[in-house]
Design an enzyme around this catalytic site. Structure first.
Site, PDB file in Angstrom:
ATOM      1  N   PHE A   1      95.548 -62.220 -63.314  1.00 45.22           N
ATOM      2  CA  PHE A   1      95.090 -63.449 -63.976  1.00 45.22           C
ATOM      3  C   PHE A   1      93.586 -63.622 -63.869  1.00 45.22           C
ATOM      4  O   PHE A   1      92.910 -63.959 -64.853  1.00 45.22           O
ATOM      5  CB  PHE A   1      95.811 -64.664 -63.372  1.00 45.22           C
ATOM      6  CG  PHE A   1      95.362 -65.977 -63.959  1.00 45.22           C
ATOM      7  CD1 PHE A   1      95.847 -66.401 -65.180  1.00 45.22           C
ATOM      8  CD2 PHE A   1      94.448 -66.776 -63.282  1.00 45.22           C
ATOM      9  CE1 PHE A   1      95.431 -67.612 -65.729  1.00 45.22           C
ATOM     10  CE2 PHE A   1      94.024 -67.981 -63.816  1.00 45.22           C
ATOM     11  CZ  PHE A   1      94.514 -68.408 -65.047  1.00 45.22           C
TER      12      PHE A   1
ATOM     13  N   GLY B   1      91.471 -61.809 -66.186  1.00 43.86           N
ATOM     14  CA  GLY B   1      91.543 -62.226 -67.578  1.00 43.86           C
ATOM     15  C   GLY B   1      92.911 -62.079 -68.217  1.00 43.86           C
ATOM     16  O   GLY B   1      93.101 -62.459 -69.375  1.00 43.86           O
TER      17      GLY B   1
ATOM     18  N   GLY C   1      95.666 -62.332 -58.431  1.00 41.43           N
ATOM     19  CA  GLY C   1      96.667 -63.192 -59.054  1.00 41.43           C
ATOM     20  C   GLY C   1      97.437 -62.471 -60.136  1.00 41.43           C
ATOM     21  O   GLY C   1      97.631 -63.005 -61.228  1.00 41.43           O
TER      22      GLY C   1
ATOM     23  N   TYR D   1     109.190 -48.419 -56.370  1.00 44.99           N
ATOM     24  CA  TYR D   1     108.356 -48.379 -57.566  1.00 44.99           C
ATOM     25  C   TYR D   1     108.800 -47.211 -58.440  1.00 44.99           C
ATOM     26  O   TYR D   1     108.676 -46.055 -58.048  1.00 44.99           O
ATOM     27  CB  TYR D   1     106.876 -48.233 -57.216  1.00 44.99           C
ATOM     28  CG  TYR D   1     106.306 -49.337 -56.360  1.00 44.99           C
ATOM     29  CD1 TYR D   1     106.919 -50.588 -56.285  1.00 44.99           C
ATOM     30  CD2 TYR D   1     105.148 -49.131 -55.612  1.00 44.99           C
ATOM     31  CE1 TYR D   1     106.388 -51.592 -55.490  1.00 44.99           C
ATOM     32  CE2 TYR D   1     104.611 -50.144 -54.823  1.00 44.99           C
ATOM     33  CZ  TYR D   1     105.243 -51.367 -54.764  1.00 44.99           C
ATOM     34  OH  TYR D   1     104.715 -52.365 -53.972  1.00 44.99           O
TER      35      TYR D   1
END
Length: 350
Positions: A219, A222, A216, A66
């Site tokens: 997702f 929103g 998700g 990362y």
């Protein structure tokens, strides 16, 4: 130190059967150094990590890839302001980011050790609570990789061993060399492949399950529906967030949104509560760069669901109705390279 004396608002659970105890909800640090949004400043990143701790999250997840490497450095700075003995720190090795040529996986024993030593320095700690192999190197027998991890445990540099995105055969073989404490896999309402084989196997072997991207990839919070995907986010090329796929997937969000109203919570909280209810051995690690989202995630622990509720939620987001692959197209195009053809500077990429 800040955080000491604070009331723990989040339940503690055993992750696996080897003795590791963590907060029921963890925090994924990856987004603090980019990927989904622009990186935040060190000051903001440190404040979010400290705020998460003060609200009861003690399980923090990072990786050497990362940034690369900058995420561990940021987490290390935050740890200096928190009581180390109350933190369960997870990091990973095995993915090497190559300049302009994609990604490489390396599970060679000497690389495992080099990565561990470098991560300890960047994090500024004497030991890593949970050390994952981030992806499995198909050119190196898993027994060799885990054999080196076992040595690191014996030396006190690592306390517990984990695997990420591993097959059931790999998990079983690895566990025979040294007990695996946790397996980290993508698991959410719209990514459920692990339920058939991986989850039952982990429970058979006493291995904890750590779902990443439990919302998700945002997702169900929103992203892509009520808010746009940032132009600098890798999600702009993700199959589920582009074109007709996104338009079709939006109907799944609307269904969940309607069901969330019944439970008097946000869609993100219902999606996260669904994961949290999959078992005491399941500890999701949602990440965010916003305190409001952090608070919402913690609030999902208060959402109580019955068996019937869980079935109803599963039915409004059916896996077969999800449109698009779960893997970003940029990874599919780049492909994975393996350690049998390493670049000359491989050890400096730790």
């Amino acid at each position: 130190m800040e955080g000491q004396g604070k009331t723990q608002m989040i339940p503690r659970v055993k992750l696996g059967t080897q003795g590791l105890e963590v907060s029921k909800l963890g925090y994924g640090c990856m987004g603090l150094t980019g990927v989904y949004n622009s990186p935040v400043s060190d000051e903001v990143g440190i404040s979010i990590i400290k705020d998460a701790f003060n609200k009861g999250i003690t399980f923090f997840d990072t990786s050497d890839v990362y940034g690369p490497r900058t995420n561990e450095i940021l987490v290390g700075k935050a740890l200096k302001e928190l009581p180390r003995e109350k933190i369960q720190l997870a990091t990973k090795f095995g993915i090497v980011k190559l300049d302009q040529t994609g990604l490489m996986i390396n599970g060679r024993p000497e690389y495992v050790r080099a990565c561990c030593e470098e991560s300890l320095k960047r994090l500024g700690v004497d030991y890593i609570d949970l050390y994952y192999q981030h992806r499995i190197d198909k050119t190196v027998p898993i027994e060799e990789t885990v054999g080196e991890l076992k040595k690191l445990v014996e030396e006190g540099k690592v306390r517990y061993i984990g695997l990420s995105e591993a097959s059931s055969d790999t998990i079983r073989r690895a566990h025979a060399v040294h007990p695996i404490t946790a397996v980290q896999m993508e698991w959410s309402l719209w990514t459920r492949e692990i339920e058939e084989e991986i989850v039952p196997l982990c429970r058979e072997l006493g291995i904890g399950i750590v779902p990443y991207s439990p919302l998700g990839r945002g997702f169900f919070g929103g992203r892509g529906v009520t808010e746009s995907v940032p132009t600098n986010s890798f999600l702009v090329s993700h199959p589920r967030f582009t074109g007709e796929n996104l338009e079709k997937n939006k109907t799944l969000y609307v269904r969940l949104e309607n069901l969330a109203m019944k439970h008097h919570c946000a869609p993100s909280q219902l999606a996260l509560a669904w994961i949290l209810h999959q078992g005491d051995d399941v500890v999701p690690i949602p990440g965010t760069t916003k305190i409001k989202n952090l608070d919402d995630n913690i609030g999902s622990l208060k959402v109580k669901l019955t068996k019937e509720d869980l079935e109803e939620i599963s039915n409004v987001v059916r896996e077969e109705e999800v449109t698009g692959s779960r893997t970003s197209s940029q990874f599919e195009k780049a492909g994975w390279k393996y350690a049998n053809t390493p670049p000359k500077d491989i050890n400096s990429s730790a």
